[in-house]
Design an enzyme around this catalytic site. Structure first.
Site, PDB file in Angstrom:
ATOM      1  N   ASP A 117      38.804 108.409 104.384  1.00 25.79           N
ATOM      2  CA  ASP A 117      38.862 107.045 104.962  1.00 25.79           C
ATOM      3  C   ASP A 117      39.898 106.117 104.350  1.00 25.79           C
ATOM      4  OD1 ASP A 117      36.745 107.767 106.526  1.00 25.79           O
ATOM      5  OD2 ASP A 117      35.329 106.305 105.727  1.00 25.79           O
ATOM      6  N   ASP A 165      24.690 107.352 104.194  1.00 24.79           N
ATOM      7  CA  ASP A 165      26.006 106.714 104.307  1.00 24.79           C
ATOM      8  C   ASP A 165      26.020 105.324 103.683  1.00 24.79           C
ATOM      9  OD1 ASP A 165      27.161 108.799 105.905  1.00 24.79           O
ATOM     10  OD2 ASP A 165      26.046 108.024 107.618  1.00 24.79           O
TER      11      ASP A 165
HETATM   12  C1  BGC Z   1      29.237 108.136  98.994  1.00 24.10           C
HETATM   13  C2  BGC Z   1      29.416 109.101  97.858  1.00 24.10           C
HETATM   14  C3  BGC Z   1      28.716 110.414  98.167  1.00 24.10           C
HETATM   15  C4  BGC Z   1      29.211 110.954  99.487  1.00 24.10           C
HETATM   16  C5  BGC Z   1      28.523 112.228  99.895  1.00 24.10           C
HETATM   17  C6  BGC Z   1      29.690 108.760 100.286  1.00 24.10           C
HETATM   18  O1  BGC Z   1      29.382 107.916 101.346  1.00 24.10           O
HETATM   19  O2  BGC Z   1      29.920 106.947  98.753  1.00 24.10           O
HETATM   20  O3  BGC Z   1      28.840 108.533  96.706  1.00 24.10           O
HETATM   21  O4  BGC Z   1      28.946 111.345  97.153  1.00 24.10           O
HETATM   22  O5  BGC Z   1      29.026 109.990 100.506  1.00 24.10           O
HETATM   23  O6  BGC Z   1      27.208 112.039 100.224  1.00 24.10           O
END
Ligand code: BGC
Length: 579
Positions: free
Chosen positions: A294, A518
């Site tokens: 992103d 998320d």
């Molecule tokens: C988070 C991370 C996490 C990843 C996988 C992201 O949205 O910010 O901390 O490791 O998702 O779940």
């Protein structure tokens, strides 16, 4: 000689829902191959994937030529049951009893060294439908090996990357994620799937005991991957995700580094990762890195005079630290011969519009030439990471006109050039090559949460009364708006991880581990720098980036990255293909 586990076991396990116990030690095989006698200067690997509904099936077959270039090919196998191929595409068929030969058609006759050709077919059967044990390509057994007489593994020469790291290899199963999944009722059905390992903070490199990282640091994962490889080929997928000023258009995944902390990013994050990855103990692994989810597309779509702009993205464009950071990661990790860098490329519902498409490719190229990087440090790109865009929409296409209105004019498509991730990824690949990237680049597509199955999945197009009814009635993706991204209600697990599923696509992967949130649906204090983004609040009525629509998020979500049991249950329920 080592016998690679065949994908048959993995698939039939997934269908029957038995426990995963013994598969954990092996990693998940995405390839069908057997041990074999040899032929010089030849070799091949076959990936045979089946979607089976009990009395019939569709198979997708990818054949990679590991030997000298071929002009004209025949792939042969024998079924062990009474399977009958009913129709086949992208090849020419002959079947006599259990013996099947598929030859090339004119457009795919030439198969270069490391080139892959894909064909598919529908079949019928009664009884059981085991995958074939042995395939031969022009008479040579496909055991994933180039020179079986001397070297039984499909090893490239040291220092030489293979074209598609997923072909002929197993993929690492993260034991921490796997245990979280297996602890859920019904979670055994997917707990042996490979998922991405996210290094989302400096402390994750050593292991920080957070709810989803557990006690494992990078070395622990790499050691475990060597063990799972058991002497064979193994891909491990590492997500590089810690840029300064991370997540500039949202709050849920803001990180620990401030917008100007590029030196800490280089010295305390990328350099230590590179040091560990270049340990000779790991030189036989194929380390796939996905670089900074992103980040770069935000510098195109969420800046300047656009209504979607944020001050944080304007700042990251102005200070250059996203481009510098991505360039540094590519250059530093790209120096390690067994690392395969894939840059994050958003998804079709983000950069599929004409204004964003070419401009994003240009931005990726800029980063691939920054901070010592060159385009040679880029093995490919990944689309749809942690997003929900459908892989393929079957019931409408971009060129259709319904009752005098183009599908592109519908509210859902809204002039986007693409309707799904597969068409988008293949087109973006071409665009990237024309921008200056190597013609050999491949795409990954994250299919962890874009299945959209369950009882509401449409089985045909919508009403032709007007274009909105037509598109809305037929679309699989049931989000309120394409711009919604947080813990989407109604989503399901997508295609299981698969090597070389389609031309230009290196693999379908589960880079986002399903079941990890998320973002929190209300503010929760945390030490990770994570904010509260109202796109994760089910009562939020939206902003310019989702066309001022409701967020579509599930309630009661924990902080991003933390385990979200209710979401995992819904993803399994709405899986497509179903579990
Ligand atoms: C988070 C991370 C996490 C990843 C996988 C992201 O949205 O910010 O901390 O490791 O998702 O779940």
């Amino acid at each position: 000689m080592r016998e690679l586990p065949r994908s048959t076991g993995r698939r039939s396990w997934a269908r029957s829902g038995l426990a995963a116990a013994s598969t954990l030690a092996l990693g998940a095989s995405l390839v069908a191959a057997t041990s074999s006698p040899a032929a010089a200067a030849a070799g091949c690997a076959v990936d045979y994937q089946v979607n089976d509904w009990g009395s019939g099936f569709t198979a997708n077959v990818s054949v990679t030529n590991l030997g000298d270039p071929l002009n004209g090919w025949d792939l042969e196998w024998s079924f062990s049951g009474n399977q009958q191929v009913t129709n086949l595409w992208n090849g020419s068929l002959s079947q006599s009893g259990q013996d099947v030969t598929v030859g090339n058609v004119s457009h795919n006759a030439s198969l270069s060294t490391n080139g892959t050709v894909t064909f598919g077919f529908n079949g019928s059967y009664s009884g059981s439908n085991p995958a074939p044990d042995t395939f031969t390509l022009n008479g040579v057994v496909c055991d994933g090996s180039t020179d079986p007489g001397t070297d039984p593994d499909p090893d490239p020469d040291p220092g030489e990357r293979v074209d598609n790291p997923y072909v002929g290899a197993d993929v690492y199963v993260n034991p921490i994620w796997s245990a979280n999944a297996a602890a859920e009722p019904g979670g055994d059905r997917v707990a042996d799937q490979p998922t991405g390992v996210w290094l989302d903070q400096i402390s994750a490199i050593e292991g920080n005991g957070s709810p989803t990282t557990g006690s494992y640091g990078l070395r622990d994962h790499l050691d475990e991957a060597v063990e799972q490889a058991d002497g064979g080929e193994m891909v491990i997928q590492i997500v590089i995700y810690n840029l300064p000023g991370r997540d500039c258009a949202a709050l849920a995944s803001n990180g620990e580094l401030g917008p100007d902390e590029i030196d800490r990013y280089k010295n305390e994050y990328i350099d230590p990762i590179a040091e560990i990855m270049s340990d000779p103990a790991y030189s036989d692994l194929r380390i796939v890195t996905t670089i900074e989810i992103d980040s770069l597309p935000n510098l195109v779509t969420n800046v300047g005079s656009r209504p979607t702009a944020t001050p944080e993205c304007d700042e990251m464009l102005a200070n250059g630290n996203y481009v510098e950071g991505v360039g540094y990661a590519l250059a530093t990790l790209g120096d390690i011969p067994n690392v395969y860098n894939y840059i994050d490329a958003g998804h079709h519902g983000w950069i599929g519009w004409d204004d964003n498409f070419g401009a994003s490719a240009d931005k990726f190229y800029e980063a691939a030439n920054a901070a010592g990087a060159t385009p040679d440090d880029v093995h490919g790109f990944i689309a749809n990471t942690a997003n929900y865009s459908a892989l393929q929409e079957d019931h409408f296409t971009i060129d259709q006109t319904i009752n005098g209105q183009m599908v592109r004019q519908s509210d859902w498509v809204d002039w986007n050039r693409y309707t799904d991730e597969l068409s988008f990824s293949q087109a973006l690949r071409e665009e990237l090559v024309s921008t200056g990237f190597d013609p050999g680049i491949g795409m990954l597509i994250d299919t962890s949460r874009n299945g959209w199955g369950g009882p509401d999945r449409p089985d045909g197009p919508g009403s032709t009364s007007d274009v909105n009814a037509y598109v809305d009635g037929g679309r699989y993706d049931r989000r309120i708006h394409l711009g919604n991204w947080c813990n989407q209600s109604g989503a399901g697990l997508g295609e299981r991880p698969t090597a070389a599923p389609e031309p230009g696509i290196d693999a379908y992967v589960w880079m986002k581990p399903p079941g990890e949130s998320d973002g929190s649906s209300e503010f929760i204090e945390n030490p990770e720098g994570k904010g509260f983004d109202r796109m994760c609040d089910p009562t939020y009525e939206g902003n310019a980036r989702n066309g001022d629509n409701m967020s579509g998020a599930l309630p009661d979500a924990p902080v991003s990255g933390h385990w979200f049991s209710a979401q995992f249950q819904e993803l399994m329920e709405n899986a497509y293909p179903p579990l």
